[in-house]
Design an enzyme around this catalytic site. Structure first.
Site, PDB file in Angstrom:
ATOM      1  N   ASP A  66      35.015  30.345  42.756  1.00 63.25           N
ATOM      2  CA  ASP A  66      35.086  29.092  43.491  1.00 63.25           C
ATOM      3  C   ASP A  66      34.789  29.386  44.963  1.00 63.25           C
ATOM      4  O   ASP A  66      35.578  30.054  45.634  1.00 63.25           O
ATOM      5  CB  ASP A  66      36.478  28.483  43.343  1.00 63.25           C
ATOM      6  CG  ASP A  66      36.655  27.183  44.108  1.00 63.25           C
ATOM      7  OD1 ASP A  66      35.759  26.819  44.897  1.00 63.25           O
ATOM      8  OD2 ASP A  66      37.699  26.536  43.941  1.00 63.25           O
ATOM      9  N   ASN A  90      36.805  43.314  44.339  1.00 64.23           N
ATOM     10  CA  ASN A  90      37.239  44.017  43.138  1.00 64.23           C
ATOM     11  C   ASN A  90      37.309  43.120  41.904  1.00 64.23           C
ATOM     12  O   ASN A  90      37.184  43.607  40.788  1.00 64.23           O
ATOM     13  CB  ASN A  90      38.621  44.628  43.394  1.00 64.23           C
ATOM     14  CG  ASN A  90      39.253  45.165  42.130  1.00 64.23           C
ATOM     15  OD1 ASN A  90      38.859  46.204  41.602  1.00 64.23           O
ATOM     16  ND2 ASN A  90      40.240  44.436  41.602  1.00 64.23           N
ATOM     17  N   TYR A 151      27.463  42.443  31.419  1.00 63.00           N
ATOM     18  CA  TYR A 151      28.197  43.240  32.397  1.00 63.00           C
ATOM     19  C   TYR A 151      27.255  44.178  33.141  1.00 63.00           C
ATOM     20  O   TYR A 151      27.332  44.309  34.371  1.00 63.00           O
ATOM     21  CB  TYR A 151      29.294  44.034  31.698  1.00 63.00           C
ATOM     22  CG  TYR A 151      30.128  44.876  32.619  1.00 63.00           C
ATOM     23  CD1 TYR A 151      31.098  44.306  33.428  1.00 63.00           C
ATOM     24  CD2 TYR A 151      29.950  46.259  32.679  1.00 63.00           C
ATOM     25  CE1 TYR A 151      31.871  45.076  34.281  1.00 63.00           C
ATOM     26  CE2 TYR A 151      30.721  47.047  33.528  1.00 63.00           C
ATOM     27  CZ  TYR A 151      31.677  46.443  34.327  1.00 63.00           C
ATOM     28  OH  TYR A 151      32.436  47.215  35.168  1.00 63.00           O
ATOM     29  N   LYS A 155      26.432  44.385  37.261  1.00 63.21           N
ATOM     30  CA  LYS A 155      26.593  45.556  38.117  1.00 63.21           C
ATOM     31  C   LYS A 155      25.271  45.978  38.747  1.00 63.21           C
ATOM     32  O   LYS A 155      25.248  46.564  39.840  1.00 63.21           O
ATOM     33  CB  LYS A 155      27.234  46.697  37.328  1.00 63.21           C
ATOM     34  CG  LYS A 155      28.679  46.399  36.928  1.00 63.21           C
ATOM     35  CD  LYS A 155      29.530  45.984  38.124  1.00 63.21           C
ATOM     36  CE  LYS A 155      30.948  45.629  37.759  1.00 63.21           C
ATOM     37  NZ  LYS A 155      31.764  45.218  38.924  1.00 63.21           N
TER      38      LYS A 155
END
Length: 274
Positions: A66, A90, A151, A155
């Site tokens: 958000d 993180n 994923y 990254k």
């Protein structure tokens, strides 16, 4: 004097795992910390533990996906501590799914959290930062990992964000790096191919170092920290040999690839690069 004394830092996804370890270690070394997590009770526990030990911590709960929440986190930091010197991106999601069997809803949620969350928080933080450090959470999964395509893509994006932001923000005195750790956390347990790593606490000193002025000359780096080994990872660059021709046709390209690829037929597999 503790190396983060006088600094104020926002850490996302800090309710548990790596984020909690980063927040606790930074506070132990003098930082005032904003604890963000989508789970407010967990964030509150971390903040309370820090303040009980004499540190400074406040909570800003909500999803990094958000953009308004990203701005609120930064505003919380400047309101509570008068400044923002560091950001640790993180917060993240991970799950395993084979290509062709993935759920588009989960794919979108992961990209919104891992990629857009990092962008939103970075965008909000740099508006108030006057120098300082941003630490992103990368992964060697960016090279491609089985049953983790979304994923891995996220990254890869983090690596690009790190390089691009480091270049753009250099003149503003803001350093941007990414840590690519191996640590045994709840999220890591979702990776069925993972080799168990160290504790989240074993990774925290690297993040504290990157947040500190001791890392003043370190920016734009992907830093691997795993199994007791620390090294900088190469960014995308040409691999030798580089073959030059005056003109190319299919036959010459075929011959070139016979020189370029190793004898191992699995040369493109993630397992080779891991």
């Amino acid at each position: 004097m503790a190396i983060l004394t006088g600094k104020a830092v926002v850490i996302t996804g800090a309710g548990q795992g790596l984020g909690r370890a980063f927040a606790s270690h930074a506070a132990e070394h003098g930082a005032a910390v904003v604890i963000n997590d989508i789970d407010e009770p967990l964030a509150r526990q971390v903040a309370d533990a820090i303040t009980e030990r004499g540190g400074k911590a406040v909570v800003s709960a909500g999803s990094v996906a958000d953009p308004q929440q990203a701005e609120i986190m930064v505003d919380t930091c400047t309101a509570a501590f008068g400044r923002i010197d560091g950001l640790v991106n993180n917060a993240g999601i991970r799950y395993q799914a084979s290509i062709g069997e993935d759920d588009p809803t989960r794919m979108r949620e992961l990209i919104e959290t891992n990629v857009l969350g990092t962008l939103y928080c970075t965008n909000a933080a740099v508006q108030s930062m006057r120098g300082g450090s941003i630490v992103n959470l990368g992964s060697v999964a960016m090279a491609g990992q089985p049953t983790a395509l979304t994923y891995s893509a996220s990254k890869g994006a983090i690596a690009s964000i790190t390089a691009g932001a480091a270049n753009e923000l250099h003149d503003k005195g803001i350093r941007v790096n990414a840590v690519c750790p191996v640590a045994w956390t709840r999220m890591a347990a979702a990776d069925t191919t993972a080799v168990p790593g160290g504790s989240p606490e074993s990774i925290a000193p690297l993040v504290t170092y990157l947040l500190s002025d001791r890392s003043a000359k370190v920016t734009g780096q992907l830093i691997r920290f795993a199994h007791g080994k620390l090294h900088v990872m190469g960014q995308t660059s040409p691999k030798e040999p580089v073959i030059e021709q005056d003109g190319w046709d299919v036959e010459k390209i075929t011959e070139a690839f016979e020189l370029l690829q190793p004898e191992d037929p699995a040369w493109v597999r993630w397992g080779v690069a891991r």
